[in-house]
Design an enzyme around this catalytic site. Structure first.
Site, short mmCIF file in Angstrom:
data_model
loop_
_atom_site.label_atom_id
_atom_site.label_comp_id
_atom_site.label_asym_id
_atom_site.label_seq_id
_atom_site.Cartn_x
_atom_site.Cartn_y
_atom_site.Cartn_z
N LEU A 110 -1.55 -4.39 5.78
CA LEU A 110 -1.97 -3.31 6.46
C LEU A 110 -2.47 -2.55 5.28
CD1 LEU A 110 0.43 -2.55 9.14
CD2 LEU A 110 -1.15 -4.35 9.28
N GLY A 155 1.50 -8.11 6.14
CA GLY A 155 0.21 -8.10 7.24
C GLY A 155 -0.54 -9.36 6.95
N ASN A 179 7.00 -9.22 2.97
CA ASN A 179 7.78 -8.45 1.99
C ASN A 179 8.16 -7.08 2.01
OD1 ASN A 179 4.97 -7.98 1.47
ND2 ASN A 179 5.17 -7.06 -0.54
N GLU A 180 7.88 -6.68 3.43
CA GLU A 180 8.22 -5.46 3.70
C GLU A 180 9.48 -4.77 3.22
OE1 GLU A 180 6.80 -7.60 5.71
OE2 GLU A 180 5.03 -6.76 6.94
C1 LIG Z 1 0.55 3.72 11.99
C2 LIG Z 1 1.75 2.60 11.85
C3 LIG Z 1 2.77 3.17 12.59
C4 LIG Z 1 3.89 2.80 12.55
C5 LIG Z 1 4.44 1.57 11.71
C6 LIG Z 1 4.89 1.88 10.16
C7 LIG Z 1 5.50 1.05 9.58
C8 LIG Z 1 5.46 -0.50 9.88
C9 LIG Z 1 4.66 -1.36 8.73
C10 LIG Z 1 4.59 -2.41 9.58
C11 LIG Z 1 4.74 -3.82 8.38
C12 LIG Z 1 3.86 -3.56 7.24
C13 LIG Z 1 3.05 -4.70 7.06
C14 LIG Z 1 2.08 -4.48 5.72
O1 LIG Z 1 1.30 -5.10 5.55
S1 LIG Z 1 2.12 -3.03 4.71
C15 LIG Z 1 0.91 -3.04 3.42
C16 LIG Z 1 1.67 -4.08 2.40
N1 LIG Z 1 0.74 -4.61 1.55
C17 LIG Z 1 0.96 -4.31 0.31
O2 LIG Z 1 2.18 -3.62 -0.16
C18 LIG Z 1 0.23 -5.13 -0.87
C19 LIG Z 1 0.06 -4.27 -2.09
N2 LIG Z 1 -1.12 -4.51 -2.95
C20 LIG Z 1 -0.87 -5.63 -3.59
O3 LIG Z 1 0.15 -6.39 -3.78
C21 LIG Z 1 -1.91 -6.11 -4.86
O4 LIG Z 1 -2.86 -4.88 -4.48
C22 LIG Z 1 -2.49 -7.22 -4.48
C23 LIG Z 1 -3.04 -7.57 -3.02
C24 LIG Z 1 -1.71 -8.61 -4.74
C25 LIG Z 1 -3.98 -7.47 -5.23
O5 LIG Z 1 -3.50 -7.13 -6.46
P1 LIG Z 1 -4.54 -6.83 -7.65
O6 LIG Z 1 -5.59 -7.96 -7.58
O7 LIG Z 1 -3.84 -6.68 -9.19
O8 LIG Z 1 -5.25 -5.70 -7.44
P2 LIG Z 1 -4.57 -3.98 -7.23
O9 LIG Z 1 -3.27 -4.13 -7.03
O10 LIG Z 1 -5.09 -3.41 -8.52
O11 LIG Z 1 -5.40 -3.44 -6.00
C26 LIG Z 1 -6.63 -3.22 -5.92
C27 LIG Z 1 -7.01 -2.11 -5.19
O12 LIG Z 1 -6.73 -2.51 -3.73
C28 LIG Z 1 -5.98 -1.37 -3.32
N3 LIG Z 1 -4.92 -1.82 -2.37
C29 LIG Z 1 -4.33 -2.86 -2.73
N4 LIG Z 1 -3.29 -3.17 -1.39
C30 LIG Z 1 -3.76 -2.08 -0.55
C31 LIG Z 1 -3.39 -1.96 0.80
N5 LIG Z 1 -2.49 -2.80 1.39
N6 LIG Z 1 -4.15 -0.94 1.47
C32 LIG Z 1 -5.36 -0.24 0.70
N7 LIG Z 1 -5.46 -0.60 -0.44
C33 LIG Z 1 -4.96 -1.42 -1.24
C34 LIG Z 1 -5.19 -0.79 -4.82
O13 LIG Z 1 -5.03 0.66 -4.36
C35 LIG Z 1 -6.40 -0.91 -5.62
O14 LIG Z 1 -7.16 0.18 -5.68
P3 LIG Z 1 -7.53 0.82 -7.09
O15 LIG Z 1 -8.40 2.14 -6.69
O16 LIG Z 1 -6.21 1.07 -7.67
O17 LIG Z 1 -8.31 -0.36 -7.91
#
Ligand SMILES: CC/C=C\C/C=C\CCCC/C=C/C(=O)SCCNC(=O)CCNC(=O)[C@H](O)C(C)(C)COP(=O)(O)OP(=O)(O)OC[C@H]1O[C@@H](n2cnc3c(N)ncnc32)[C@H](O)[C@@H]1OP(=O)(O)O
Length: 263
Positions: A110, A155, A179-180
């Site tokens: 997400l 997600g 991994n939430e």
């Molecule tokens: C409205 C809802 C109401 C109620 C619900 C509330 C809660 C319920 C939640 C439900 C369950 C949630 C599910 C989810 O999916 S939550 C999201 C979880 N995802 C993550 O935590 C992923 C985090 N990201 C990573 O681990 C890494 O980024 C990844 C994908 C392995 C890639 O690694 P890497 O190649 O090293 O790249 P970077 O980390 O440098 O990231 C690049 C760039 O992307 C941005 N980014 C990464 N992940 C996200 C994301 N999920 N959303 C938005 N943006 C993301 C990151 O900030 C970097 O940006 P930058 O500007 O720094 O370059």
């Protein structure tokens, strides 16, 4: 949730840039060319989804192209569900391969910015779009195969789990899992149920309580994915597997899917 929000500032800029389509750090924008083969007859593309339909086989490849990390934003989810609905309505389409155009990432899950500082109305709309994506994929009457060519946390893992079969690149750097817990949130019950249906109760308990992200070999051992192949073979193997599934007599591979069939 607190941890999730703490990460939000880091993700803010990238989210905006992704929406503007200007992020190229992962080479995303350079690798979004359609891969039409000569016998393929149709391709449609929206800004974040590419659909290539091979009319001779009935197999569509749906490629996610939402740089930098294929995060599931409201715009992305809307385009995704529309694309899937169109394929579902296309009687010629029998199977969909879901993959990513971005190097190293299947989907980051997400879009964190969609859950940070937004109005209740926006959050409601976003959450509905997440559920719609899952319902369309998990309840699809087509065969669905996830060609997981990169990391796929939270997600992103749910998306893969909602497919009938998962083929992952055997790259030791890639990980996948719900991994939430590690993000300070609890996976919704339908995330949990989808995992339980795939790996069984005990593995799902451990996986969810500890918020485990699995390496590709561990994901295979746990049953989170079905097959590991070299990175450059993920798509071709998905295509071969799809052909085998579609050859099951009487389309029984589709008809005996317990999620969409009551008989
Ligand atoms: C409205 C809802 C109401 C109620 C619900 C509330 C809660 C319920 C939640 C439900 C369950 C949630 C599910 C989810 O999916 S939550 C999201 C979880 N995802 C993550 O935590 C992923 C985090 N990201 C990573 O681990 C890494 O980024 C990844 C994908 C392995 C890639 O690694 P890497 O190649 O090293 O790249 P970077 O980390 O440098 O990231 C690049 C760039 O992307 C941005 N980014 C990464 N992940 C996200 C994301 N999920 N959303 C938005 N943006 C993301 C990151 O900030 C970097 O940006 P930058 O500007 O720094 O370059």
């Amino acid at each position: 949730m607190a941890t999730l929000l703490k990460h939000s500032a880091k993700y803010a800029l990238s989210g905006r840039l992704a929406r503007l389509g200007v992020h190229s750090r992962h080479g995303g924008l350079q690798c979004l060319q359609p891969r039409l083969l000569p016998h393929q007859r149709s391709a449609s593309t929206s800004s974040k989804i590419l659909v290539e339909m091979d009319d001779s086989t009935g197999i569509a490849v749906l490629t996610m192209k939402n740089p930098p990390v294929n995060s599931l934003s409201l715009d992305f989810l809307t385009e995704f569900s529309i694309s899937l609905e169109k394929l579902e309505l296309d009687r010629g389409c029998r199977g969909v391969i879901l993959t990513s155009a971005l190097p190293k990432i299947f989907s980051a899950g997400l879009d964190i910015m969609e859950m940070y500082g937004k109005s209740p109305e926006h959050c409601g709309e976003f959450w509905k779009a997440v559920q719609e994506m899952w319902l369309r994929l998990y309840g699809s009457s087509m065969i669905t195969i996830a060609a997981i060519n990169g990391s796929s946390p939270a997600g992103g893992c749910l998306m893969a789990l909602a497919c009938d079969y998962r083929i992952m690149a055997e790259n030791p750097k890639y990980s996948i899992g719900l991994n939430e817990t590690q993000l300070g949130i609890v996976a919704p019950f339908w995330f949990k149920d989808t995992l339980v249906n795939t790996v069984g109760n005990r593995a799902a308990e451990l996986s969810l309580q500890l918020g485990l992200l699995y390496s590709a070999p561990d994901a295979l051992r746990t049953g989170l994915v079905d097959l590991l192949v070299p990175e450059d073979k993920v798509l071709s193997t998905a295509s071969q597997t799809m052909t085998q599934w579609l050859a099951i007599p009487g389309e029984n591979a589709i008809g005996s899917n317990p999620r969409v069939s009551s008989s």
